[in-house]
Design an enzyme around this catalytic site. Structure first.
Site, PDB file in Angstrom:
ATOM      1  N   HIS A  27       5.654   7.483 -27.724  1.00 33.70           N
ATOM      2  CA  HIS A  27       4.510   8.620 -27.147  1.00 33.70           C
ATOM      3  C   HIS A  27       4.845   9.953 -27.598  1.00 33.70           C
ATOM      4  CE1 HIS A  27       1.846  10.178 -24.078  1.00 33.70           C
ATOM      5  NE2 HIS A  27       2.889  10.964 -23.725  1.00 33.70           N
TER       6      HIS A  27
ATOM      7  N   LYS B 164       5.944  22.360 -15.469  1.00 33.11           N
ATOM      8  CA  LYS B 164       5.432  21.141 -15.039  1.00 33.11           C
ATOM      9  C   LYS B 164       4.903  21.192 -13.396  1.00 33.11           C
ATOM     10  CE  LYS B 164       4.103  16.463 -15.303  1.00 33.11           C
ATOM     11  NZ  LYS B 164       4.153  15.248 -16.000  1.00 33.11           N
TER      12      LYS B 164
ATOM     13  N   HIS C  77      -2.672  14.988 -26.382  1.00 35.03           N
ATOM     14  CA  HIS C  77      -2.697  13.709 -25.719  1.00 35.03           C
ATOM     15  C   HIS C  77      -4.124  12.606 -25.961  1.00 35.03           C
ATOM     16  CE1 HIS C  77       0.804  14.782 -23.827  1.00 35.03           C
ATOM     17  NE2 HIS C  77       1.173  13.767 -23.220  1.00 35.03           N
TER      18      HIS C  77
ATOM     19  N   HIS D 119      -3.163   9.389 -27.526  1.00 33.25           N
ATOM     20  CA  HIS D 119      -3.289   7.925 -27.125  1.00 33.25           C
ATOM     21  C   HIS D 119      -4.186   7.211 -28.051  1.00 33.25           C
ATOM     22  CE1 HIS D 119      -3.182   9.339 -22.624  1.00 33.25           C
ATOM     23  NE2 HIS D 119      -1.926   9.423 -23.128  1.00 33.25           N
TER      24      HIS D 119
ATOM     25  N   GLU E 212      -5.585  16.663 -11.520  1.00 31.63           N
ATOM     26  CA  GLU E 212      -5.992  16.820 -12.700  1.00 31.63           C
ATOM     27  C   GLU E 212      -7.601  17.204 -12.490  1.00 31.63           C
ATOM     28  OE1 GLU E 212      -4.179  14.772 -15.847  1.00 31.63           O
ATOM     29  OE2 GLU E 212      -6.282  14.770 -17.038  1.00 31.63           O
TER      30      GLU E 212
ATOM     31  N   GLU F 209       7.426  17.143 -26.095  1.00 33.16           N
ATOM     32  CA  GLU F 209       6.800  17.317 -24.631  1.00 33.16           C
ATOM     33  C   GLU F 209       7.372  18.605 -24.385  1.00 33.16           C
ATOM     34  OE1 GLU F 209       4.370  15.803 -23.154  1.00 33.16           O
ATOM     35  OE2 GLU F 209       4.078  13.810 -23.895  1.00 33.16           O
TER      36      GLU F 209
ATOM     37  N   LYS G 121       2.100  11.175 -11.716  1.00 36.30           N
ATOM     38  CA  LYS G 121       1.319  10.380 -12.672  1.00 36.30           C
ATOM     39  C   LYS G 121       2.009   8.844 -12.622  1.00 36.30           C
ATOM     40  CE  LYS G 121      -2.099  13.105 -15.053  1.00 36.30           C
ATOM     41  NZ  LYS G 121      -2.482  13.217 -16.510  1.00 36.30           N
TER      42      LYS G 121
ATOM     43  N   ARG H 275      -4.401  21.135 -14.702  1.00 36.13           N
ATOM     44  CA  ARG H 275      -3.343  20.143 -15.035  1.00 36.13           C
ATOM     45  C   ARG H 275      -3.790  19.278 -16.660  1.00 36.13           C
ATOM     46  NH1 ARG H 275      -0.232  15.517 -11.377  1.00 36.13           N
ATOM     47  NH2 ARG H 275       1.204  14.747 -13.119  1.00 36.13           N
TER      48      ARG H 275
ATOM     49  N   ARG I  46       0.919  -1.149  -0.065  1.00 35.03           N
ATOM     50  CA  ARG I  46       0.268   0.118  -0.032  1.00 35.03           C
ATOM     51  C   ARG I  46       0.823   1.226  -0.102  1.00 35.03           C
ATOM     52  NH1 ARG I  46      -2.833  -2.683   4.196  1.00 35.03           N
ATOM     53  NH2 ARG I  46      -4.773  -3.897   3.285  1.00 35.03           N
TER      54      ARG I  46
ATOM     55  N   ASN J 100      -2.168  17.766 -21.206  1.00 35.56           N
ATOM     56  CA  ASN J 100      -2.580  16.545 -22.223  1.00 35.56           C
ATOM     57  C   ASN J 100      -2.905  17.207 -23.689  1.00 35.56           C
ATOM     58  OD1 ASN J 100      -2.412  14.480 -20.263  1.00 35.56           O
ATOM     59  ND2 ASN J 100      -4.480  15.086 -19.443  1.00 35.56           N
TER      60      ASN J 100
END
Lengths: 362, 362
Positions: free
Chosen positions: A264, A226, A247, A251, A236, A184, A142, A240, A120, A244
């Site tokens: 990516h 960032k 993205h 994606h 987010e 990026e 993330k 935030r 955990r 993206n």
């Protein structure tokens, strides 16, 4: 060495950027809760940098467990993640053992998620070795693995204790990956930092030639952008999401082509061009701005259009995007260079038109 | 209906305890971010309660996705967790969809972990239907799946938005599971609540007869204890570890016998007797206290000794316990009924002696 900070209260952490940092275990020691570290890396990075880092730690009497994963986005899955857990348990790692990610975005995302889940949550440190990881994925917490139906669908927000960026590791980075990282870097300029975009227009060739000073400058300015965004909106719920840009389309491109076919950053560059196209159609940017963006991506060696997927396939893949709300697609769009917004203003037909305008089957 | 609160600041949440709550969708609606809920349950609970809950939600115009898992601790693994992700993605669930756990501890732990990971975190609600889940696992945000080398090794701290406890669901609970739940109820008395232990000594038969008022009383008092501990120490850096009385030995028993052979509460009862035995050997409690504990467990229909595993097997299995620190085993021990402490005072030989005293191969 330059040090930035991600100012997240009692979970604040430093980002060190500099040369030859892999040998400086004294930068790591203050962040270890016990003298035991499990280093996760991959078959590409291990022969280059693992021994140096391990030796440096062992000289400081830290027990080192090495975990070497297969290399590639197609291994960013549960089976590979389980390899990490297997070794951690076999080697009796505990809640106070630190997990250290040595590698690019895939290694960082998986190691971070493993650290978030193992018992955990155990401490972890990012040592990114690709430009993409250094300017983006190693900062902000993330973490995730992919699911066959969507990228980064299974994960956690989980912050590292430290990001250690040794810019010398970029000397061994393939050209194609350097370019992917630049996607990026350019993104930060596009979404919120016009002066940085202009700096990149002026100094891009120095980055392609891997001049250490230019790389350090680009990495630091990217990380500062960032970090500011992450501090303002860690989970987010608002700002935030601007990170993206490109993205949602990106994606879809990555999933549609199959993980591992396309880097990516390449997908993000192509996706950003679709988003810019959509912004143009909405009248939010002019064609001179679109051209300026396209030119910078091209100079960086990046694709400026998507692959030959059917438009309906794009739309279907985007239905799984995490920005979908009440079934409605939302996109990060541009109101100018340096000014991005999240918007659901684009109707489905406009989206189709933008995809067609930026895909070879048009 | 009684309502308690787990006072975790902006993540505070209520626990409603009462009868016929499954039909009251109005208790759930204020906690939904969109009118879409994915209910996770298992093949045992589904025929009993799923339709009632789903109908109640559908009448309130909430879209319901049903996910029915195989029943049993042996399915508390990654493969089964993935079934949840598969359906969530196939049915286009989003970040604002709520995941609802309808079932016992396994369903609650897995659903909570799925909610923690899916798209890096979506809201979730606990609707526990076993005594164990109602008094323990549904409250406090511990979620996890098992790993072949250790129980609950992969998980997250992730709090629900609401716990809805319908005590009527206990009418269909098998006797053996009722007893297993009582092990955790008795635990609260042992670790921090002598008056509750005495209440249990007086009223145990009413619980075994499933008198609703007695059950509601036991559940509320258990939850209040649990909530206080969780608020004081959410991430188990201190006091929360006391809730693991009997669990270090208990997990070894469960893993050693193979998941599914022995109920969690049964393992905890046997493990607690080993911990009590160890406390006796250290001179911290007397034999009259040991007998009093044993008597209450026996009356509740619970085992008071461990299975016939080799002592060395116990010790090996316990090496993976999350309370291990710098290789040293720490146990929750008793300094009296109602007073537990975390301690590494017991030497390995003492531990061996305690295990032998409480195992049939002695």
């Amino acid at each position: 060495m330059e040090t930035l900070s991600v100012a997240l209260g009692h979970r604040a952490y430093p980002i060190h950027v500099g040369r030859a940092l892999l040998d400086k275990s004294e930068l790591l020691l203050p962040f270890l809760r016990q003298r035991k570290v499990a280093i996760v890396t991959n078959t590409t990075v291990a022969p280059l940098y693992l021994e140096r880092l391990s030796d440096s730690l062992r000289r400081a009497r830290v027990e080192v467990v090495e975990i070497i994963l297969p290399d590639g986005e197609q291994f960013k899955d549960w089976q590979t993640l389980n390899l990490i857990f297997d070794v951690l348990l076999q080697r009796r790692c505990e809640r106070s053992t630190t997990l250290l990610a040595l590698g690019g975005g895939v290694v960082g995302d998986m190691t971070g998620f493993a650290a978030a889940c193992f018992q955990r949550g155990i401490p972890f440190i990012q040592v990114p070795t690709t430009l993409l990881a250094q300017v983006d994925s190693s900062v902000g917490g993330k973490t995730a693995i992919n699911h066959p139906l969507g990228k980064n669908m299974i994960g956690a927000f989980y912050q590292p204790k430290l990001v250690l960026t040794d810019t010398d590791t970029l000397t061994t980075l393939p050209d194609r990956e350097l370019s992917a990282g630049l996607a990026e870097v350019i993104k930060y300029g596009l979404i919120r930092d016009l002066p940085f975009f202009e700096w990149l227009e002026e100094h891009l060739e120095r980055l392609l030639l891997r001049e250490p000073a230019a790389l350090a400058e680009a990495i630091s300015r990217s990380c500062r952008n960032k970090a500011e965004v992450v501090v303002a909106d860690e989970h987010e719920s608002g700002e935030r999401a601007l990170l993206n840009l490109g993205h949602t389309f990106g994606h879809a491109i990555e999933t549609g082509m199959g993980y591992g076919e396309c880097l990516h950053g390449e997908a993000v560059a192509a996706g950003t061009m679709i988003a810019a196209q959509l912004s143009l159609q909405l009248g939010w940017i002019g064609s001179s701005e679109l051209d300026r963006i396209e030119r910078l991506f091209r100079r960086a060696g990046l694709p400026v259009s998507g692959p030959a997927l059917e438009v309906e396939r794009y739309l279907a893949l985007m239905q799984h995007d995490k920005k979908v709300r009440d079934g409605k697609l939302r996109f990060v769009l541009l109101q100018g260079i340096g000014q991005a917004v999240v918007s659901d203003a684009a109707a489905q037909d406009e989206v189709r038109t933008a995809i067609l305008a930026r895909s070879p089957h048009a």
